[in-house]
Design an enzyme around this catalytic site. Structure first.
Site, PDB file in Angstrom:
ATOM      1  N   HIS A   1      -7.831 -11.893   3.301  1.00 48.05           N
ATOM      2  CA  HIS A   1      -6.684 -12.579   3.917  1.00 48.05           C
ATOM      3  C   HIS A   1      -7.252 -13.457   5.028  1.00 48.05           C
ATOM      4  O   HIS A   1      -7.866 -12.951   5.972  1.00 48.05           O
ATOM      5  CB  HIS A   1      -5.701 -11.565   4.488  1.00 48.05           C
ATOM      6  CG  HIS A   1      -4.449 -12.189   5.014  1.00 48.05           C
ATOM      7  ND1 HIS A   1      -3.205 -11.931   4.482  1.00 48.05           N
ATOM      8  CD2 HIS A   1      -4.235 -13.087   6.024  1.00 48.05           C
ATOM      9  CE1 HIS A   1      -2.287 -12.623   5.152  1.00 48.05           C
ATOM     10  NE2 HIS A   1      -2.899 -13.333   6.088  1.00 48.05           N
TER      11      HIS A   1
ATOM     12  N   ASN B   1      -6.436 -14.875  -0.158  1.00 51.31           N
ATOM     13  CA  ASN B   1      -5.079 -14.417   0.145  1.00 51.31           C
ATOM     14  C   ASN B   1      -4.621 -15.032   1.460  1.00 51.31           C
ATOM     15  O   ASN B   1      -5.424 -15.324   2.336  1.00 51.31           O
ATOM     16  CB  ASN B   1      -5.073 -12.884   0.232  1.00 51.31           C
ATOM     17  CG  ASN B   1      -3.716 -12.321   0.622  1.00 51.31           C
ATOM     18  OD1 ASN B   1      -3.578 -11.604   1.599  1.00 51.31           O
ATOM     19  ND2 ASN B   1      -2.692 -12.652  -0.151  1.00 51.31           N
TER      20      ASN B   1
ATOM     21  N   CYS C   1      -4.084  -4.593   6.593  1.00 54.13           N
ATOM     22  CA  CYS C   1      -2.712  -4.521   7.113  1.00 54.13           C
ATOM     23  C   CYS C   1      -2.733  -4.370   8.630  1.00 54.13           C
ATOM     24  O   CYS C   1      -3.318  -3.424   9.161  1.00 54.13           O
ATOM     25  CB  CYS C   1      -1.975  -3.334   6.480  1.00 54.13           C
ATOM     26  SG  CYS C   1      -0.264  -3.189   7.067  1.00 54.13           S
TER      27      CYS C   1
ATOM     28  N   GLY D   1      -2.087 -17.689   1.532  1.00 53.55           N
ATOM     29  CA  GLY D   1      -1.697 -19.088   1.392  1.00 53.55           C
ATOM     30  C   GLY D   1      -0.229 -19.348   1.170  1.00 53.55           C
ATOM     31  O   GLY D   1       0.174 -20.506   0.972  1.00 53.55           O
TER      32      GLY D   1
ATOM     33  N   ALA E   1       1.409 -12.861  -2.189  1.00 55.97           N
ATOM     34  CA  ALA E   1       2.323 -11.791  -1.773  1.00 55.97           C
ATOM     35  C   ALA E   1       3.720 -12.350  -1.520  1.00 55.97           C
ATOM     36  O   ALA E   1       4.612 -12.225  -2.344  1.00 55.97           O
ATOM     37  CB  ALA E   1       1.788 -11.078  -0.531  1.00 55.97           C
TER      38      ALA E   1
ATOM     39  N   GLU F   1       0.812  -1.211   0.000  1.00 52.68           N
ATOM     40  CA  GLU F   1       0.000   0.000   0.000  1.00 52.68           C
ATOM     41  C   GLU F   1       0.849   1.267   0.000  1.00 52.68           C
ATOM     42  O   GLU F   1       1.980   1.291   0.498  1.00 52.68           O
ATOM     43  CB  GLU F   1      -0.916   0.013   1.227  1.00 52.68           C
ATOM     44  CG  GLU F   1      -0.163   0.163   2.540  1.00 52.68           C
ATOM     45  CD  GLU F   1      -1.082   0.227   3.744  1.00 52.68           C
ATOM     46  OE1 GLU F   1      -0.603   0.524   4.836  1.00 52.68           O
ATOM     47  OE2 GLU F   1      -2.288  -0.042   3.592  1.00 52.68           O
TER      48      GLU F   1
END
Length: 447
Positions: A142, A173, A75, A175, A201, A2
């Site tokens: 996530h 998200n 986040c 994994g 990511a 970000e």
């Protein structure tokens, strides 16, 4: 990763012809975000924000250069949550609704967001349904709670429940640690979560070729290719170093890894990976391209300029002048004495290198320096010098006695202002300027 809205609000959009990029540049000339035509239709700009209006301003700033806008609401790191951003938004659903609705209604590109799961599946689904109603194009989830970290198992069952509860695409998200080691694992993670797609990511940072159907490429090849991109697009060495550290991981303790930790420039990084020749060749190519563009721009400027502009090769060096005395002050004082209108400065910035040049108009005649300067203040001072020297007037240098001309205007006991300057100095320094620049109170800070 970000980018914070407050940082982006300070940026201006600059077309970088040398690199073939679009740069969003902060006041300190640091590039905050850099993109290019090649990735325009696939890169999504992710921002950290806690305010709908700020988010909209930033989104409008970048929307023509990206494929979509994403708001990071997952986040858990302090730098994000302490400003009410990231995972802090999970406890403020009304603010989430305001930010996303404002963006969806305010821009033309798709809007998405990324969240973490809440303490219960029911709470998470309730929040996601509220997000769905804002009109977002997709939602990334996530599969961990905000207090959980990569070593904690990802909750595929919660992501699956979300996927089955809403009609918009859900992007799974989280994994990288448990699932994703190579390309085939992407499909396994997608199937386990019933998601529309998968966001990766950390596994992608470890080896970006994770997305290659034929299998991941050797890490050394990936590192060399990444460094080539970093050099070609003038990536800041700190970011380049960080990404390379993520790739090396367990190799950071060997000799090469320790040298990387100590590197203080892209050139040093290239030396570590035996790419010095590539660095020198690419740097020379970029410099040649810059010189060529500067020459082209100079020729175009000269052809387009009014023939009545008087030009002179002069620069302003404040070391040549007494404290509080500048060429602009001398020119302004002379105009007042001769009952001319105040000098009018028109300053332009060259996008290529963000240098400045100013034209001053005095008594219907225009003057400027032939040099480009690093700041608007310096450019205006140089223009004033060109005018003064053409007219044969003193410019206030240490060797001139004309400094007295300006000092005559000072009262014995000037009234101090709150910022430490004096009112008479303010009067002397004020000059008419074009409305797109804010006049400075004093030229004594020129550097």
């Amino acid at each position: 990763m970000e980018l914070i809205d407050l940082k982006m609000l300070q940026c201006k959009r600059v077309v970088n012809e040398v690199l073939g990029t679009v740069d969003f540049v902060a006041p300190n000339e640091r590039v905050v975000f850099r993109t290019c035509e090649r990735e325009k239709d696939c890169v999504v700009f992710q921002m950290g924000t806690a305010d709908a209006e700020r988010a909209l301003i930033v989104a409008r700033l970048v929307e023509n250069d990206v494929a979509g806008i994403d708001v990071n609401m997952g986040c858990p790191k302090e730098y994000s949550t302490k400003g009410g951003m990231g995972a802090a938004l999970l406890s403020a659903p009304d603010k989430i609704e305001s930010i996303l609705t404002t963006l969806v209604q305010g821009i033309c590109k798709p809007v998405t967001c990324k969240i973490r799961i809440l303490p219960s599946t029911e709470e998470t689904i309730s929040l996601v349904k509220k997000i769905e109603k804002t009109g977002v194009a997709a939602i990334a989830v996530h599969g961990r709670k905000k207090e959980e970290r990569p070593q904690h198992p990802v909750h595929c069952d919660v992501i699956k429940a979300i996927s089955e509860a809403v009609s918009i695409p859900v992007i799974a998200n989280g994994g990288s640690h448990d699932f994703i080691k190579d390309y085939s694992d992407l499909a396994a993670f997608q199937q386990a979560t019933a998601a529309s797609s998968v966001m990766v990511a950390r596994a992608a940072m470890w080896n970006p070729s994770i997305f290659r159907k034929e299998g991941s490429r050797p890490l050394n090849d990936i590192i060399r290719e990444y460094i080539q991109y970093a050099v070609r697009y003038d990536n800041h060495y700190t970011n380049t170093k960080y990404c390379l550290c993520q790739m090396l991981r367990e190799q950071l303790e060997n000799a090469q890894g320790k040298k990387l930790h100590a590197a203080q420039s892209v050139q040093e990084i290239c030396e570590i990976f035996e790419m010095s020749s590539f660095y020198k060749e690419t740097s020379a190519l970029l410099e040649a391209r810059k010189v060529s563009l500067e020459t082209r721009d100079q020729d175009e400027d000269d052809q387009m300029e009014d023939a009545d502009v008087i030009k002179m090769a002069v620069k302003f060096d404040k070391r040549d002048y007494p404290p509080q005395i500048t060429p602009k002050m001398c020119l302004l004082e002379w105009c007042r004495k001769e009952k001319h209108l105040q000098p009018v400065y028109e300053t332009i910035e060259r996008p290529l290198d963000r240098l400045f040049r100013s034209v001053v108009t005095v008594a219907n005649q225009k003057y400027r320096s032939t040099f480009w300067e690093k700041s608007k203040k310096l450019a205006e001072q140089a223009a004033a010098i060109a005018c003064l020297r053409t007219l044969g007037l003193p410019e206030g240098k240490q060797s001139d006695e004309a400094g007295l001309l300006v000092n005559k205007r000072k009262r014995p006991d000037p009234e101090p202002l709150r910022n430490g300057e004096h009112r008479d100095e303010l009067v002397v320094e004020t000059a008419c300027k074009k409305p797109h620049f804010v006049p400075e109170a004093s030229d004594s800070s020129v550097s």
